[in-house]
Design a protein around this motif. Structure first.
Motif, PDB file in Angstrom:
ATOM      1  N   GLN A  27       0.815  -1.225   0.000  1.00 30.71           N
ATOM      2  CA  GLN A  27       0.000   0.000   0.000  1.00 30.71           C
ATOM      3  C   GLN A  27       0.848   1.275   0.000  1.00 30.71           C
ATOM      4  N   GLU A  28       2.032   1.185  -0.605  1.00 32.10           N
ATOM      5  CA  GLU A  28       2.815   2.407  -0.767  1.00 32.10           C
ATOM      6  C   GLU A  28       2.499   3.015  -2.131  1.00 32.10           C
ATOM      7  N   THR A  29       2.236   4.292  -2.139  1.00 29.22           N
ATOM      8  CA  THR A  29       2.172   4.999  -3.416  1.00 29.22           C
ATOM      9  C   THR A  29       2.725   6.403  -3.192  1.00 29.22           C
ATOM     10  N   ASP A  30       3.242   6.978  -4.251  1.00 32.44           N
ATOM     11  CA  ASP A  30       3.897   8.280  -4.127  1.00 32.44           C
ATOM     12  C   ASP A  30       2.828   9.377  -4.104  1.00 32.44           C
ATOM     13  N   VAL A  31       2.179   9.492  -2.976  1.00 34.32           N
ATOM     14  CA  VAL A  31       1.015  10.377  -2.863  1.00 34.32           C
ATOM     15  C   VAL A  31       1.384  11.843  -3.086  1.00 34.32           C
ATOM     16  N   ILE A  32       2.536  12.217  -2.598  1.00 30.04           N
ATOM     17  CA  ILE A  32       2.923  13.625  -2.729  1.00 30.04           C
ATOM     18  C   ILE A  32       3.034  14.007  -4.203  1.00 30.04           C
ATOM     19  N   ASN A  33       3.719  13.165  -4.968  1.00 30.99           N
ATOM     20  CA  ASN A  33       3.865  13.517  -6.380  1.00 30.99           C
ATOM     21  C   ASN A  33       2.579  13.336  -7.172  1.00 30.99           C
ATOM     22  N   ILE A  34       1.777  12.355  -6.789  1.00 31.40           N
ATOM     23  CA  ILE A  34       0.488  12.182  -7.486  1.00 31.40           C
ATOM     24  C   ILE A  34      -0.399  13.393  -7.246  1.00 31.40           C
ATOM     25  N   THR A  35      -0.361  13.941  -6.044  1.00 31.01           N
ATOM     26  CA  THR A  35      -1.317  15.006  -5.710  1.00 31.01           C
ATOM     27  C   THR A  35      -0.758  16.415  -5.916  1.00 31.01           C
ATOM     28  N   THR A  36       0.490  16.538  -6.297  1.00 30.09           N
ATOM     29  CA  THR A  36       1.065  17.881  -6.451  1.00 30.09           C
ATOM     30  C   THR A  36       0.255  18.793  -7.394  1.00 30.09           C
ATOM     31  N   PRO A  37      -0.149  18.313  -8.564  1.00 31.33           N
ATOM     32  CA  PRO A  37      -0.888  19.244  -9.438  1.00 31.33           C
ATOM     33  C   PRO A  37      -2.285  19.582  -8.942  1.00 31.33           C
ATOM     34  N   VAL A  38      -2.805  18.824  -7.990  1.00 30.42           N
ATOM     35  CA  VAL A  38      -4.187  19.043  -7.559  1.00 30.42           C
ATOM     36  C   VAL A  38      -4.276  19.495  -6.094  1.00 30.42           C
ATOM     37  N   THR A  39      -3.170  19.987  -5.570  1.00 35.57           N
ATOM     38  CA  THR A  39      -3.219  20.546  -4.212  1.00 35.57           C
ATOM     39  C   THR A  39      -2.615  21.939  -4.239  1.00 35.57           C
ATOM     40  N   LYS A  40      -3.118  22.787  -3.340  1.00 34.63           N
ATOM     41  CA  LYS A  40      -2.503  24.090  -3.182  1.00 34.63           C
ATOM     42  C   LYS A  40      -1.136  23.914  -2.526  1.00 34.63           C
ATOM     43  N   TRP A  41      -1.054  22.930  -1.643  1.00 32.28           N
ATOM     44  CA  TRP A  41       0.191  22.644  -0.955  1.00 32.28           C
ATOM     45  C   TRP A  41       0.124  21.215  -0.456  1.00 32.28           C
ATOM     46  N   ASN A  42       1.251  20.518  -0.446  1.00 33.81           N
ATOM     47  CA  ASN A  42       1.266  19.210   0.206  1.00 33.81           C
ATOM     48  C   ASN A  42       2.622  18.987   0.847  1.00 33.81           C
ATOM     49  N   TYR A  43       2.674  18.047   1.784  1.00 32.18           N
ATOM     50  CA  TYR A  43       3.903  17.850   2.546  1.00 32.18           C
ATOM     51  C   TYR A  43       3.907  16.447   3.120  1.00 32.18           C
ATOM     52  N   GLN A  44       5.068  15.826   3.087  1.00 35.85           N
ATOM     53  CA  GLN A  44       5.209  14.511   3.703  1.00 35.85           C
ATOM     54  C   GLN A  44       5.956  14.638   5.020  1.00 35.85           C
ATOM     55  N   VAL A  45       5.331  14.157   6.083  1.00 35.82           N
ATOM     56  CA  VAL A  45       5.948  14.184   7.413  1.00 35.82           C
ATOM     57  C   VAL A  45       6.570  12.815   7.680  1.00 35.82           C
ATOM     58  N   THR A  46       7.864  12.819   7.996  1.00 37.37           N
ATOM     59  CA  THR A  46       8.508  11.554   8.359  1.00 37.37           C
ATOM     60  C   THR A  46       8.997  11.585   9.803  1.00 37.37           C
ATOM     61  N   ASP A  47       8.905  12.763  10.431  1.00 35.51           N
ATOM     62  CA  ASP A  47       9.345  12.898  11.821  1.00 35.51           C
ATOM     63  C   ASP A  47       8.251  13.637  12.595  1.00 35.51           C
ATOM     64  N   ALA A  48       7.799  13.020  13.670  1.00 33.39           N
ATOM     65  CA  ALA A  48       6.626  13.543  14.385  1.00 33.39           C
ATOM     66  C   ALA A  48       6.826  14.960  14.914  1.00 33.39           C
ATOM     67  N   SER A  49       8.091  15.333  15.168  1.00 27.24           N
ATOM     68  CA  SER A  49       8.313  16.666  15.736  1.00 27.24           C
ATOM     69  C   SER A  49       7.838  17.769  14.788  1.00 27.24           C
ATOM     70  N   GLU A  50       7.697  17.426  13.511  1.00 28.17           N
ATOM     71  CA  GLU A  50       7.235  18.433  12.542  1.00 28.17           C
ATOM     72  C   GLU A  50       5.717  18.646  12.597  1.00 28.17           C
ATOM     73  N   ILE A  51       5.008  17.704  13.182  1.00 26.42           N
ATOM     74  CA  ILE A  51       3.548  17.678  13.004  1.00 26.42           C
ATOM     75  C   ILE A  51       2.829  18.955  13.450  1.00 26.42           C
ATOM     76  N   PRO A  52       3.094  19.475  14.673  1.00 24.94           N
ATOM     77  CA  PRO A  52       2.318  20.671  15.055  1.00 24.94           C
ATOM     78  C   PRO A  52       2.489  21.823  14.062  1.00 24.94           C
ATOM     79  N   GLU A  53       3.714  22.066  13.649  1.00 27.07           N
ATOM     80  CA  GLU A  53       3.956  23.184  12.742  1.00 27.07           C
ATOM     81  C   GLU A  53       3.344  22.929  11.359  1.00 27.07           C
TER      82      GLU A  53
END
Lengths: 196, 580
Positions: free
Chosen positions: B132-158
């Protein structure tokens, strides 16, 4: 109006995925990117894209607005070749035996402003920088002597009239920036602004 | 009303002690701090830690389990459109995330604020073709105002704070945050949530250039036949009052784009109807007659302009928009007023002269009369035996008085509903305008009701579009949401059939669509329903539906080969609009 070469300079945050976001602005409209370079800029932490396309000014204007609309893009500019100073870097690999025998080659290289980067027994690598025609001319020069490999970098360009990005960035960091930063720059350049 | 200022008070002060929480908890804390009360979602492997945390938050956050992720995002869009807040969606990685793509594209083109949180495989598995891995960030780039992949929880609040800020500020749009499973599980020292109020590279609200407002006002004051066309920007900018004041002072007639409908009450004396391919006759024809065209919060879609080289060529164009990329994109402007129309409209109102244009408005009324004679009278009071879509919409108007939220799908019924539905209140017309997403209406209606629980929500859907997302009847059943579903069944994919009739020699290629017994299907979900095909039953049936306690499905058989007119054929100018 004719299609011509435009250099787009984009100041951005360093964000994974932004390259794709910018690239698809062109590919979505089936516009070929002639050259694309990303590098640091004069400001620490701010990246600078240099993109070259051959298009109508009207199209370029729209593209630049779409680029600037991206969240991580600070500012995008477009310039004609007259408004910038630019260079491309090229590397050429030739057989050392081949050129060592022919004194003529050395003279040709000197005439073209090339310099040797590596000289080995089996091959020699030359480097030159300049405009496309210049680097291409050297390809023609070296081809008769057996050009083994050739590669050219993307264009890097400096905008003649630019004062750099240091001051602009300070304004961007303000929550309420001055008019200069958020001003509707393209409006000032509109051809037919109605006036009273 | 949730704003950045009052959510700040919800968040713990910055100097509060650090507490150890998981990334998943940080996601949910962010939602609560942003004032979110409803999430539309569907669980799965890669988002399980967030769902596990949600188990403990169920009193603060209502989760609506949809039947398909596309339904989830359309519901979030419906929620955002009626509430004016950000819609929130949860989905898992891989297929869960790819199922969001249609809704993201829809929200992108219709400027709907949505935040999607998708689970992703563990960071160390990224790029390994994991389950169930798919490159969601690149698939959705043209259809989002902004997207971001979080790999470290410390980033989540910001990142969550940025997601909400970007989704709702400026020209709104969808944002997708992809969070790897390890980050959902990972513990962080949490210091509370700080809403985002500034991103240095992002300028959602431009400073208004007053000289252009002055130029626009001068142009308006010099006009003899000015015409206002308005879009969803008025609603998104929460500038309905400012817009009405501008119109009433300037006296200029106005027409709406499909998404601009309901920004101004339908029966307002200056409301001349709808623009576009199936819009009203006057607004289309007179676009090519006006001397100053004032576009407010609209983007000159090709369905509005028809052929661009025949569009308003005689007019000077004033364009008010928050998005600078829209200015001059399709139609060359004479004066561009870049800014939030909530700010620019009052400035303009102050400078325009109080005027009336009786002769010019009479032209609209004359056109309207022509349209009534050629199209509207027969559509609303048909002399034929079969029911028309228009008379159903008219009957609905009679019972709701125009106070209901009308959610439509895509096709003939959408055009008819938008043409004839009465709106008294803003945020009442929920439809897929830019993308034309069939299957939008049922899930969007569910979300619309959660976004406006006190209002009657009526979904008008075609027999084709309903079958695209009818699994969401399961969501209706389980969530016990109260929506009224009206299926206008013409036993065809009607709009395509209409085009085949008019432009393809009646070669009806694969538009003959069979349907199940919709009432029985609804019954299977415990939803009451009724099917009618006679005029005599119409009003009683609508009354019964509206008085029914809970959701209700009504299938109405309408004329099989009725067409929607007027119509600006593709490739024609707006003045070439056909009445038949």
């Amino acid at each position: 109006m004719l299609k011509q070469e435009y250099t787009i300079t984009v100041y951005t945050e360093n964000h994974i995925g932004l390259l794709n976001r910018i690239a698809i602005i062109f590919s979505r409209r089936k516009i070929n990117v002639d050259s694309l370079n990303t590098s640091p800029s004069e400001v620490e932490g701010i990246h600078r894209f240099t993109i070259v396309i051959n298009e109508f000014e009207d199209t370029v204007k729209k593209l630049v607005r779409q680029i600037e609309k991206q969240v991580e893009v600070l500012k995008a500019y477009y310039n004609t070749n007259e408004e910038i100073v630019w260079q491309e870097l090229a590397l050429y690999k030739v057989s050392t035996d081949e050129i060592a025998e022919k004194v003529k080659v050395e003279r040709l290289l000197r005439e073209n402003g090339a310099r040797a980067v590596v000289i080995r027994k089996d091959y020699t690598i030359f480097e030159t920088s300049g405009h496309r025609e210049e680097t291409e001319k050297l390809v023609e020069v070296l081809e008769p002597y057996g050009l083994i490999e050739f590669v050219r970098s993307a264009r890097v360009a400096i905008i003649k009239a630019s004062k750099g990005f240091h001051e602009k960035l300070k304004e961007f960091e303000e929550v309420e920036p001055g008019a200069e930063i958020v001003e509707n720059e393209f409006l000032d350049k509109q051809d037919e602004v109605f006036s009273m | 009303m949730k704003t950045a200022e009052n959510t700040a008070t919800l968040a713990p002060p910055a100097k509060k002690e650090k507490v150890s929480i998981t990334g998943s908890q940080a996601v949910l804390n962010a939602l609560i701090a942003e004032g979110v009360d409803t999430i539309f979602g569907y669980p799965g492997g890669a988002i399980m830690p967030i769902y596990d945390a949600l188990y403990d938050y169920h009193e603060k956050l209502r989760h609506i389990l949809v039947r398909h992720e596309q339904g989830g995002i359309h519901a979030a869009q419906g929620y955002a459109r009626t509430s004016g807040e950000v819609g929130v969606v949860f989905a898992t990685s891989g297929p869960g995330a790819t199922n969001l793509v249609t809704g993201l594209a829809d929200a992108m083109i219709d400027s709907t604020p949505v935040v999607c949180v998708t689970g992703q495989v563990f960071a160390h598995l990224l790029g390994t073709d994991a389950f169930q891995e798919t490159d969601v960030i690149n698939i959705t780039t043209p259809v989002t105002k902004w997207n971001y992949q979080v790999t470290d929880a410390s980033e989540i609040p910001e990142i969550m704070a940025k997601a909400f800020y970007i989704a709702k500020s400026g020209r709104p749009g969808p944002v997708l945050i992809d969070i790897t499973k390890n980050a959902q599980i990972q513990k962080i020292d949490y210091e509370g949530y700080t809403p985002c109020q500034h991103i240095r590279s992002y300028r959602p609200k431009p400073i208004v250039r007053k000289e252009f407002v002055r130029e626009a006002a001068a142009l308006i004051n010099s006009a003899e036949k000015p015409f206002v066309i308005f879009g969803q920007g008025v609603i998104l900018g929460k500038a309905e009052k400012e817009f009405k004041r501008f119109l009433e002072k300037s006296g200029i007639p106005a027409a709406a784009t499909i998404l601009g409908l309901s920004a101004l009450p339908t029966d307002h004396p200056l409301h001349m109807g709808m623009l576009g391919m199936h819009g009203n006759y006057g607004p289309n024809v007179l676009t090519n007659d006006c001397d100053v065209l004032i576009a407010v919060g609209m983007r000159f879609d090709d369905r509005v302009t028809g052929r661009l080289d025949k569009y308003a060529k005689q007019a000077k164009v004033i364009h008010l928009d928050i998005d600078p990329a829209e200015i001059d994109k399709n139609v060359k402007t004479t004066v561009a007023v870049w800014g939030d129309c909530k700010e620019t409209l009052p400035l303009l109102t102050e400078l325009v002269e109080q005027k009336k244009y009786p002769e010019w408005i009479k032209k609209f009324r004359d056109c309207q009369q022509q349209e009534v004679d050629a199209v509207i009278r027969e559509e609303l009071n048909p002399t034929t035996e079969v029911l028309t879509m228009g008379e159903v919409v008219k009957a609905i108007n009679e019972f709701t008085g125009g106070d209901a939220v009308i959610v439509t799908d895509v096709g003939q019924h959408q055009m008819v509903a938008c043409r004839y539905a009465k709106f008294t209140t803003t945020k009442s017309n929920i439809t897929s305008g830019g993308l034309g997403t069939m299957g939008f209406a049922l899930p969007a209606a569910i979300g619309a009701k959660f976004g406006a629980p006190d209002r009657t929500v009526i979904a008008i859907i075609g027999d084709g579009g309903f079958q695209m997302t009818l699994q969401e009847l399961g969501t209706v059943m389980q969530s016990e949401v109260d929506i009224k579903i009206v299926i206008l069944n013409n036993q065809f994919l009607g709009m395509v059939r209409q085009w085949q009739q008019l432009f393809h020699d009646k070669r009806y290629s694969f538009v003959d669509i069979a349907s199940p017994d919709f009432v029985t299907v609804a019954k299977g979900y415990g939803i009451e329903g009724n099917k009618i095909s006679k005029r005599a039953d119409l009003k009683e049936a609508i009354e019964k539906m509206l008085n029914h306690n809970g959701s209700y499905l009504m299938e109405i058989m309408v004329g099989k080969e009725n067409n929607v007119f007027p119509m600006v054929p593709q490739g024609c100018g707006v003045a070439e609009i056909r009445l038949k």
